[in-house]
Design a protein around this motif. Sequence first.
Motif, PDB file in Angstrom:
ATOM      1  N   THR A  50       0.831  -1.202   0.000  1.00 50.50           N
ATOM      2  CA  THR A  50       0.000   0.000   0.000  1.00 50.50           C
ATOM      3  C   THR A  50       0.868   1.256   0.000  1.00 50.50           C
ATOM      4  O   THR A  50       2.023   1.226   0.413  1.00 50.50           O
ATOM      5  N   LYS A  54       0.249   2.565   7.207  1.00 46.49           N
ATOM      6  CA  LYS A  54      -0.869   2.253   8.098  1.00 46.49           C
ATOM      7  C   LYS A  54      -1.938   1.393   7.425  1.00 46.49           C
ATOM      8  O   LYS A  54      -2.726   0.733   8.083  1.00 46.49           O
ATOM      9  N   ASP A  55      -1.959   1.329   6.092  1.00 48.70           N
ATOM     10  CA  ASP A  55      -2.958   0.544   5.368  1.00 48.70           C
ATOM     11  C   ASP A  55      -2.529  -0.903   5.117  1.00 48.70           C
ATOM     12  O   ASP A  55      -3.335  -1.707   4.662  1.00 48.70           O
ATOM     13  N   TYR A  57      -1.889  -3.333   7.227  1.00 48.91           N
ATOM     14  CA  TYR A  57      -2.628  -4.261   8.092  1.00 48.91           C
ATOM     15  C   TYR A  57      -3.988  -4.578   7.488  1.00 48.91           C
ATOM     16  O   TYR A  57      -4.349  -5.734   7.323  1.00 48.91           O
ATOM     17  N   LYS A  58      -4.714  -3.530   7.145  1.00 46.57           N
ATOM     18  CA  LYS A  58      -6.056  -3.718   6.604  1.00 46.57           C
ATOM     19  C   LYS A  58      -6.017  -4.463   5.269  1.00 46.57           C
ATOM     20  O   LYS A  58      -6.846  -5.331   5.015  1.00 46.57           O
ATOM     21  N   ALA A  59      -5.040  -4.160   4.435  1.00 48.76           N
ATOM     22  CA  ALA A  59      -4.973  -4.751   3.100  1.00 48.76           C
ATOM     23  C   ALA A  59      -4.541  -6.212   3.120  1.00 48.76           C
ATOM     24  O   ALA A  59      -4.872  -6.961   2.205  1.00 48.76           O
ATOM     25  N   TYR A  61      -3.597  -8.390   6.508  1.00 48.57           N
ATOM     26  CA  TYR A  61      -3.841  -9.218   7.678  1.00 48.57           C
ATOM     27  C   TYR A  61      -5.318  -9.578   7.830  1.00 48.57           C
ATOM     28  O   TYR A  61      -5.649 -10.731   8.074  1.00 48.57           O
ATOM     29  N   GLN A  62      -6.195  -8.613   7.680  1.00 48.85           N
ATOM     30  CA  GLN A  62      -7.619  -8.886   7.848  1.00 48.85           C
ATOM     31  C   GLN A  62      -8.113  -9.897   6.814  1.00 48.85           C
ATOM     32  O   GLN A  62      -8.871 -10.807   7.138  1.00 48.85           O
TER      33      GLN A  62
END
Length: 81
Positions: A50, A54-55, A57-59, A61-62
């Motif tokens: 990303t 900060k993005d 994790y969302k891109a 791990y989730q």
Amino acid sequence: MSDPALGLPLLLDLLNEFKKISGYKVNFQKSERTLRNAHYKFKYLGIWVTAKLKDLYKANYQLLLSSLNRDLERMQFVIIL
């Protein structure tokens, strides 16, 4: 990289050591084109890279966690049968 003048030589040395050990090398022209053309994110070796740290994790791990949970649910169903 907060200080490119200090960090880039170290990064290039690290990549050179990687090349010596693994036999692989970075195609800098291809890498530069990929980075310039990616406005928000792009996928590289199965990982979403990303534009903002900060993005990450969302891109990644989730999505990975959701996929893992689905796989575990399927495995429990197979074990019960």
